[in-house]
Design a protein around this motif. Structure first.
Motif, PDB file in Angstrom:
ATOM      1  N   ASP A  33      32.896  45.047  43.527  1.00 12.42           N
ATOM      2  CA  ASP A  33      33.998  44.078  43.497  1.00 12.42           C
ATOM      3  C   ASP A  33      33.717  42.837  44.346  1.00 12.42           C
ATOM      4  OD1 ASP A  33      35.566  45.616  41.803  1.00 12.42           O
ATOM      5  OD2 ASP A  33      36.573  46.665  43.443  1.00 12.42           O
ATOM      6  N   THR A  34      32.757  42.927  45.259  1.00 10.27           N
ATOM      7  CA  THR A  34      32.516  41.823  46.194  1.00 10.27           C
ATOM      8  C   THR A  34      31.216  41.078  45.917  1.00 10.27           C
ATOM      9  OG1 THR A  34      31.377  43.242  47.794  1.00 10.27           O
ATOM     10  CG2 THR A  34      33.777  43.069  47.979  1.00 10.27           C
ATOM     11  N   SER A  40      30.279  48.528  46.180  1.00 10.76           N
ATOM     12  CA  SER A  40      30.733  47.192  46.578  1.00 10.76           C
ATOM     13  C   SER A  40      30.718  46.203  45.419  1.00 10.76           C
ATOM     14  CB  SER A  40      29.841  46.656  47.709  1.00 10.76           C
ATOM     15  OG  SER A  40      28.484  46.581  47.291  1.00 10.76           O
ATOM     16  N   SER A  95      28.139  38.981  43.656  1.00  7.42           N
ATOM     17  CA  SER A  95      27.961  37.941  42.631  1.00  7.42           C
ATOM     18  C   SER A  95      26.474  37.797  42.363  1.00  7.42           C
ATOM     19  CB  SER A  95      28.532  36.604  43.115  1.00  7.42           C
ATOM     20  OG  SER A  95      28.186  35.567  42.221  1.00  7.42           O
TER      21      SER A  95
END
Length: 226
Positions: free
Chosen positions: A218-219, A216, A221
């Motif tokens: 890419d999602t 995950s 932060s």
């Protein structure tokens, strides 16, 4: 301006180590020990090739030479157009192992000097690596500079408390206001641990800044937990 790519600053192949240094949190770590699987490593490579990252650092906590598939992982990375390398204490390094890594596509190696044996390994492999076309450098974690010829050009002793997790009271971060500047937020860096966990800090041995999984990335932060 597009969203900045999420770069994986370091890939931890294992958190097993053959040393128990007083200034390292590994000896007292509660985190589960293990080795990165080929499946997880391939997912890391898929992400890096997608974002166009070139340099691949195959260490975090632990000794990379302990990973049974290290040469294969280096080969896989090289075939993806990456420049793989890692930091090692050097104790398990032999000329045969070095040759196998070079044949697999090793681009660089750092010998972390923790004791006399590490210093001797660095001294032995410096000229050998040059002949093989591999960038070899070193850094001191303890006062072993007296074991090295001045021409070896090893950086000054690095005293580090690993974000406050190391028990050695004489180790500390150095730099402005007593701490080193960190580029993780500025450059959108992350670390992938051996089990695929993505953390926000390369000094987080316990994995408390866990943000998610490589599946995950890419999602996620790191700003909320940084």
């Amino acid at each position: 301006m597009g969203v900045q790519a999420k770069h994986i600053y370091q890939v931890e192949l294992t958190n097993h180590c053959n040393l128990k240094c007083s200034y390292c949190p590994i000896p007292t770590s509660r985190r589960q020990k293990g080795y990165m699987s080929e499946e997880i490593f391939q997912k890391v490579l898929n992400h890096l090739t997608k974002i166009g990252q070139k340099l691949l650092i195959l260490h975090n906590f632990g000794e990379p030479l302990l990973h049974p598939n290290l040469e294969r992982f280096v080969f896989m990375a090289f075939n993806c157009g990456l420049l793989p390398g890692f930091s090692t204490n050097g104790l398990l390094l032999t000329e045969n192992r070095f040759d196998a890594l070079v044949a697999a596509g090793l681009h660089w190696m750092c010998v972390s000097i923790h004791n006399r044996e590490s210093a001797e390994k660095y001294r032995h492999f410096l000229a050998y690596a040059r002949k093989k076309g591999v960038v070899l450098f070193a850094r001191n974690f303890t006062d072993t500079s007296y074991l090295l010829d001045e021409r070896m050009n090893v950086p000054l002793t690095e005293k580090h408390d690993f974000a406050g997790t190391a028990p050695n009271p004489n180790a500390k971060n150095t730099g402005r206001n007593g701490y080193e500047h960190c580029d993780f937020l500025l450059k959108n860096y992350y670390v992938t641990l051996w089990d695929g966990t993505v953390v926000a800090c390369c000094n987080d041995e316990q994995g408390v800044t866990r943000l998610g999984h490589i599946d995950s990335i890419d999602t996620i932060s790191h700003k909320p937990k940084y």
